[in-house]
Design an enzyme around this catalytic site. Structure first.
Site, PDB file in Angstrom:
ATOM      1  N   GLU A 190      41.737  42.008  42.384  1.00 33.67           N
ATOM      2  CA  GLU A 190      41.445  43.068  43.356  1.00 33.67           C
ATOM      3  C   GLU A 190      41.461  44.450  42.699  1.00 33.67           C
ATOM      4  O   GLU A 190      41.901  45.440  43.279  1.00 33.67           O
ATOM      5  CB  GLU A 190      42.418  42.988  44.541  1.00 33.67           C
ATOM      6  CG  GLU A 190      42.318  41.665  45.293  1.00 33.67           C
ATOM      7  CD  GLU A 190      43.348  41.488  46.401  1.00 33.67           C
ATOM      8  OE1 GLU A 190      44.177  42.401  46.602  1.00 33.67           O
ATOM      9  OE2 GLU A 190      43.334  40.426  47.049  1.00 33.67           O
ATOM     10  N   GLU A 290      40.779  34.353  46.822  1.00 36.04           N
ATOM     11  CA  GLU A 290      41.775  34.263  47.891  1.00 36.04           C
ATOM     12  C   GLU A 290      41.069  34.511  49.215  1.00 36.04           C
ATOM     13  O   GLU A 290      40.172  35.347  49.292  1.00 36.04           O
ATOM     14  CB  GLU A 290      42.849  35.349  47.776  1.00 36.04           C
ATOM     15  CG  GLU A 290      43.745  35.302  46.600  1.00 36.04           C
ATOM     16  CD  GLU A 290      44.650  36.539  46.560  1.00 36.04           C
ATOM     17  OE1 GLU A 290      44.858  37.189  47.619  1.00 36.04           O
ATOM     18  OE2 GLU A 290      45.148  36.861  45.479  1.00 36.04           O
TER      19      GLU A 290
END
Length: 348
Positions: A190, A290
């Site tokens: 991320e 995810e």
């Protein structure tokens, strides 16, 4: 002979049925799987080949597990669905004591030997000179620019602390290499968001430099050839105070990446998240690193190049119902531990 013919017919029906359902997948020339690391182990090459072979046709089901729970969430998904996610995931974390990491790696070895694919991430702690303040010593630390630049500077104190932290993870990964286990490794995920200390660092001295540094340390210094490198961004978004920026601003280049992944939460499955990542990776594979709410079979047919999805720990019951998980894990295009053999493929 009759059994062989029956198995062949069954395989043809399973694969053909899935291909027909994913009729939005464009025809593509078959691409050989060449890891970024030319010295990749045979096991790593075989795993990457498997992922290339299923690209566009199947998606592997995955489940993340907190390192202090080992496999609780994977086991819970089986309890809900009677299907087992083939991909087992966990985390070295910023709280990575040796004992905790030892037990996690032992579980990873156990799971791989029992027929699972292993993926490991790292919510890395910031390489601070003073580590007594627990409020600062975690992945969400708001790092000043001068500290960031010191990490990137060879010979500096923070750079040495960073090296020590990387080396501690390398010790654990070497245990997996010694056991001939390939690992889908996704550190510093991320990075296109602003919430982690490595996040939203742009330009020549930005995130891409840190990624190349850890790649060099793991591959060229430690000789870790069992790693497949998963560059895992967040799905771009313009949510107020929670933005994630364009993928390409943080991409280190094809020579340092095997898989491009995106994280999707709050059911934010925009077609552009899939299409832009596939375009950036060209012939590389893409995955859902995810997710909170799991993708539906319909989403996977509209976005057919995701080679795996991994539900985040506890989200299999916090953000999903047993009914939706059961529908997903029983879909003919989703590969679980139980139906892997039906594809006629294997990652070992």
């Amino acid at each position: 002979m009759k059994q062989f013919i029956f198995s062949l017919i069954l395989l043809t029906v399973v694969v053909a049925g899935c291909n027909q359902q994913r009729n939005s997948a464009p025809e593509k020339e078959k691409v050989s799987a060449k890891p970024a690391n030319p010295k990749a182990t045979p096991e790593a090459v075989k795993l990457l080949t498997f992922l290339h072979d299923i690209k566009g046709n199947h998606t592997v089901a995955g489940q993340h597990n907190y390192p202090y729970e080992l496999s609780r969430c994977t086991d819970s998904t089986f309890h809900y669905t009677s299907k087992t996610p083939l991909l087992w995931g966990s985390d070295f974390t910023w709280m990575g004591t040796n004992a905790k990491r030892d037990s996690m790696v032992e579980e990873a070895i156990k799971r791989y030997n029992d027929g699972y694919i292993v993926t490991l991430m790292w919510h890395a702690n910031p390489p601070l000179k003073e580590r007594s303040d627990s409020k600062k010593f975690h992945a969400w630390y708001k790092m000043p620019e001068e500290e960031w630049l010191e990490i990137l500077t060879p010979g500096s104190e923070m750079n040495q602390i960073w090296l020590n932290d990387v080396d501690a993870v390398a010790i654990q990964l070497k245990k997996l290499q010694a056991a001939n286990i390939p690992v889908l490794f996704r550190p510093y995920h991320e990075m296109n968001g602003a919430w982690f200390w490595w996040g939203n660092r742009r330009g020549e001295n930005g995130f891409t430099k840190l990624w190349k540094m850890i790649y060099d340390r793991m591959v060229n210094y430690h000789g870790l050839n069992n790693i497949l490198w998963v560059w895992n961004a967040n799905a771009p978004r313009d949510w107020e105070n929670d933005e994630a920026y364009d993928y390409e601003l943080f991409y280190p280049g094809d020579d340092y990446v095997d898989v491009l992944a995106a994280d999707v939460y709050k059911n934010d499955y925009k077609q552009s998240h899939h299409d832009q990542l596939a375009a950036l990776g060209k012939n590389k594979i893409i995955a859902l690193g995810e997710v909170g709410e799991a993708p539906t079979p319909e989403i996977l047919r509209q976005q057919p190049e995701w080679v795996w999805f991994m539900v985040w720990a506890h989200f299999n019951w916090l953000a999903n119902s047993p009914e939706t998980l059961t529908t997903l894990h029983n879909d003919s295009c989703v590969i679980t531990k139980e139906n892997l053999k039906d594809t006629g493929l294997n990652f070992k």
